[in-house]
Design a protein around this motif. Structure first.
Motif, PDB file in Angstrom:
ATOM      1  N   ALA A  10       0.829  -1.205   0.000  1.00 47.46           N
ATOM      2  CA  ALA A  10       0.000   0.000   0.000  1.00 47.46           C
ATOM      3  C   ALA A  10       0.868   1.262   0.000  1.00 47.46           C
ATOM      4  N   GLY A  11       2.155   1.113  -0.252  1.00 46.84           N
ATOM      5  CA  GLY A  11       3.045   2.266  -0.171  1.00 46.84           C
ATOM      6  C   GLY A  11       3.047   2.803   1.247  1.00 46.84           C
ATOM      7  N   LEU A  12       3.197   4.128   1.386  1.00 47.75           N
ATOM      8  CA  LEU A  12       3.137   4.787   2.691  1.00 47.75           C
ATOM      9  C   LEU A  12       2.129   5.921   2.573  1.00 47.75           C
ATOM     10  N   PRO A  13       1.449   6.309   3.639  1.00 46.25           N
ATOM     11  CA  PRO A  13       0.508   7.437   3.525  1.00 46.25           C
ATOM     12  C   PRO A  13       1.194   8.657   2.912  1.00 46.25           C
ATOM     13  N   GLY A  14       0.620   9.185   1.845  1.00 47.15           N
ATOM     14  CA  GLY A  14       1.242  10.300   1.133  1.00 47.15           C
ATOM     15  C   GLY A  14       2.095   9.829  -0.038  1.00 47.15           C
ATOM     16  N   PHE A  15       2.476   8.561  -0.029  1.00 50.78           N
ATOM     17  CA  PHE A  15       3.339   7.991  -1.083  1.00 50.78           C
ATOM     18  C   PHE A  15       2.821   6.602  -1.432  1.00 50.78           C
ATOM     19  N   GLU A  16       1.546   6.571  -1.804  1.00 50.38           N
ATOM     20  CA  GLU A  16       0.906   5.267  -1.990  1.00 50.38           C
ATOM     21  C   GLU A  16       1.482   4.469  -3.146  1.00 50.38           C
ATOM     22  N   ARG A  17       2.128   5.150  -4.095  1.00 53.53           N
ATOM     23  CA  ARG A  17       2.634   4.380  -5.231  1.00 53.53           C
ATOM     24  C   ARG A  17       4.078   3.920  -5.067  1.00 53.53           C
ATOM     25  N   ALA A  18       4.698   4.331  -3.962  1.00 51.29           N
ATOM     26  CA  ALA A  18       6.078   3.877  -3.707  1.00 51.29           C
ATOM     27  C   ALA A  18       5.991   2.546  -2.990  1.00 51.29           C
ATOM     28  N   THR A  19       6.005   1.465  -3.761  1.00 52.59           N
ATOM     29  CA  THR A  19       5.769   0.154  -3.159  1.00 52.59           C
ATOM     30  C   THR A  19       7.038  -0.653  -2.940  1.00 52.59           C
ATOM     31  N   ALA A  32       3.202   6.063  14.022  1.00 51.75           N
ATOM     32  CA  ALA A  32       3.031   5.212  12.849  1.00 51.75           C
ATOM     33  C   ALA A  32       4.354   4.566  12.447  1.00 51.75           C
ATOM     34  N   PRO A  33       4.783   3.539  13.187  1.00 55.86           N
ATOM     35  CA  PRO A  33       6.053   2.902  12.826  1.00 55.86           C
ATOM     36  C   PRO A  33       5.923   2.123  11.524  1.00 55.86           C
ATOM     37  N   VAL A  34       7.033   2.046  10.810  1.00 54.81           N
ATOM     38  CA  VAL A  34       7.099   1.180   9.644  1.00 54.81           C
ATOM     39  C   VAL A  34       7.401  -0.213  10.186  1.00 54.81           C
ATOM     40  N   VAL A  35       6.531  -1.155   9.877  1.00 63.61           N
ATOM     41  CA  VAL A  35       6.683  -2.521  10.391  1.00 63.61           C
ATOM     42  C   VAL A  35       6.928  -3.463   9.216  1.00 63.61           C
ATOM     43  N   VAL A  58       4.567  -2.335   6.045  1.00 63.70           N
ATOM     44  CA  VAL A  58       3.380  -1.496   6.140  1.00 63.70           C
ATOM     45  C   VAL A  58       3.735  -0.372   7.108  1.00 63.70           C
ATOM     46  N   GLN A  59       3.168   0.822   6.902  1.00 68.11           N
ATOM     47  CA  GLN A  59       3.328   1.823   7.953  1.00 68.11           C
ATOM     48  C   GLN A  59       2.091   1.673   8.824  1.00 68.11           C
ATOM     49  N   ALA A  60       2.295   1.111   9.994  1.00 68.23           N
ATOM     50  CA  ALA A  60       1.168   0.743  10.857  1.00 68.23           C
ATOM     51  C   ALA A  60       0.760   1.935  11.719  1.00 68.23           C
ATOM     52  N   VAL A  61      -0.253   2.664  11.273  1.00 69.77           N
ATOM     53  CA  VAL A  61      -0.701   3.851  11.988  1.00 69.77           C
ATOM     54  C   VAL A  61      -1.569   3.432  13.175  1.00 69.77           C
ATOM     55  N   ARG A  62      -1.222   3.865  14.357  1.00 68.26           N
ATOM     56  CA  ARG A  62      -1.991   3.517  15.557  1.00 68.26           C
ATOM     57  C   ARG A  62      -3.230   4.383  15.654  1.00 68.26           C
ATOM     58  N   ALA A  63      -4.269   3.808  16.214  1.00 69.78           N
ATOM     59  CA  ALA A  63      -5.485   4.588  16.437  1.00 69.78           C
ATOM     60  C   ALA A  63      -5.487   5.224  17.831  1.00 69.78           C
ATOM     61  N   ASP A  64      -4.605   4.785  18.718  1.00 65.92           N
ATOM     62  CA  ASP A  64      -4.589   5.372  20.058  1.00 65.92           C
ATOM     63  C   ASP A  64      -3.651   6.582  20.057  1.00 65.92           C
ATOM     64  N   SER A  65      -3.570   7.273  21.175  1.00 63.78           N
ATOM     65  CA  SER A  65      -2.711   8.460  21.214  1.00 63.78           C
ATOM     66  C   SER A  65      -1.579   8.260  22.212  1.00 63.78           C
ATOM     67  N   ARG A  66      -1.181   7.006  22.352  1.00 69.35           N
ATOM     68  CA  ARG A  66      -0.148   6.702  23.335  1.00 69.35           C
ATOM     69  C   ARG A  66       1.224   7.258  22.948  1.00 69.35           C
ATOM     70  N   TYR A  67       1.495   7.287  21.668  1.00 68.65           N
ATOM     71  CA  TYR A  67       2.793   7.791  21.206  1.00 68.65           C
ATOM     72  C   TYR A  67       2.573   8.933  20.229  1.00 68.65           C
ATOM     73  N   SER A  68       3.611   9.763  20.065  1.00 69.65           N
ATOM     74  CA  SER A  68       3.456  10.955  19.230  1.00 69.65           C
ATOM     75  C   SER A  68       3.972  10.761  17.808  1.00 69.65           C
ATOM     76  N   HIS A  69       3.350  11.467  16.887  1.00 70.49           N
ATOM     77  CA  HIS A  69       3.848  11.446  15.512  1.00 70.49           C
ATOM     78  C   HIS A  69       5.068  12.364  15.403  1.00 70.49           C
ATOM     79  N   GLN A  70       5.309  13.150  16.451  1.00 73.58           N
ATOM     80  CA  GLN A  70       6.461  14.056  16.457  1.00 73.58           C
ATOM     81  C   GLN A  70       7.219  13.911  17.770  1.00 73.58           C
ATOM     82  N   TYR A  71       7.707  12.700  17.996  1.00 76.62           N
ATOM     83  CA  TYR A  71       8.453  12.419  19.223  1.00 76.62           C
ATOM     84  C   TYR A  71       9.789  13.136  19.144  1.00 76.62           C
TER      85      TYR A  71
END
Lengths: 132, 80
Positions: free
Chosen positions: A6-15, A99-102, A111-124
């Protein structure tokens, strides 16, 4: 070579990406796009930033990774978990722990696994990077 | 923040063109139906945040920034 169906969010065609490690910059690694020459991301293993990082990959992503859906995968043995780094021009560098890359180590599917919780920051904020 | 209570089957309108209908609700999850013009992007918040971060992350790091970052990371506990 790593495949991201699925690429990465924002870069869906980079597979397709290659993981490049340069010992002099360890633990920083780079994810370089095969499909788009100028596209590359710098990343670090999430354990480098938070040794107790707890994965929360959702079912859809576990399925995409070809992993069992009843439990979280084990970083290091089953999956590689990377946090992508950003360096804004006027600010300190941050890592996306939301959203770590897993990557499935056996199949090399990622896959870039985007979390639905707010436990960690997108800008740590990387410790040591904060301006004094 | 505007707080509105709705039951499944009820709808909220945002502006002239956006409708959110509660399709189903359990104690742990709500299913929403969203009607909006194609010009309005509807995304789960965390996906949007990640997309923005990725766009920022795709910009090149200078070697000065790389060295600084490497030094900053050298001070943290290393474990894969």
């Amino acid at each position: 070579m790593l495949t991201f169906p699925a690429g990465l969010p924002g870069f869906e065609r980079a597979t397709r990406f290659v993981l490049v490690e340069q010992p002099e910059y360890a633990p920083i690694v780079s994810l370089e796009s095969v499909d788009c020459q100028e596209l590359r991301f710098l990343a670090v293993p999430v354990g480098t930033l938070d040794a107790d990082y707890s994965l929360a990959v959702n079912e859809e992503d576990l399925q995409r990774l070809g992993l069992p859906m009843e439990r979280q995968p084990v970083p290091g043995s089953e999956v590689l978990c990377l946090a992508l780094l950003s360096a804004p021009r006027n600010g300190p560098a941050t890592a996306n722990l939301l959203a770590p890359v897993v990557v499935n180590l056996k199949t090399r599917v990622g896959v870039q696994a985007v979390r639905a919780d707010s436990r960690y920051s997108h800008q740590y904020l990387i410790p040591g990077e904060a301006a004094c | 923040m505007l707080v509105i209570r709705r039951r499944p089957g009820e709808t909220v309108m945002i502006g002239e063109d956006i409708e959110i209908e509660i399709l189903d609700a359990t104690h742990s999850q709500v299913k929403l139906g969203i009607r909006a013009p194609k010009s309005v992007t509807v995304l789960r918040k965390e996906i949007r945040l990640t997309r923005e971060q990725n766009l920022a992350a795709a910009h090149e790091f200078s070697s000065v920034e790389l060295d600084r970052l490497k030094n900053a990371l050298g001070g943290t506990i290393s474990r894969l």
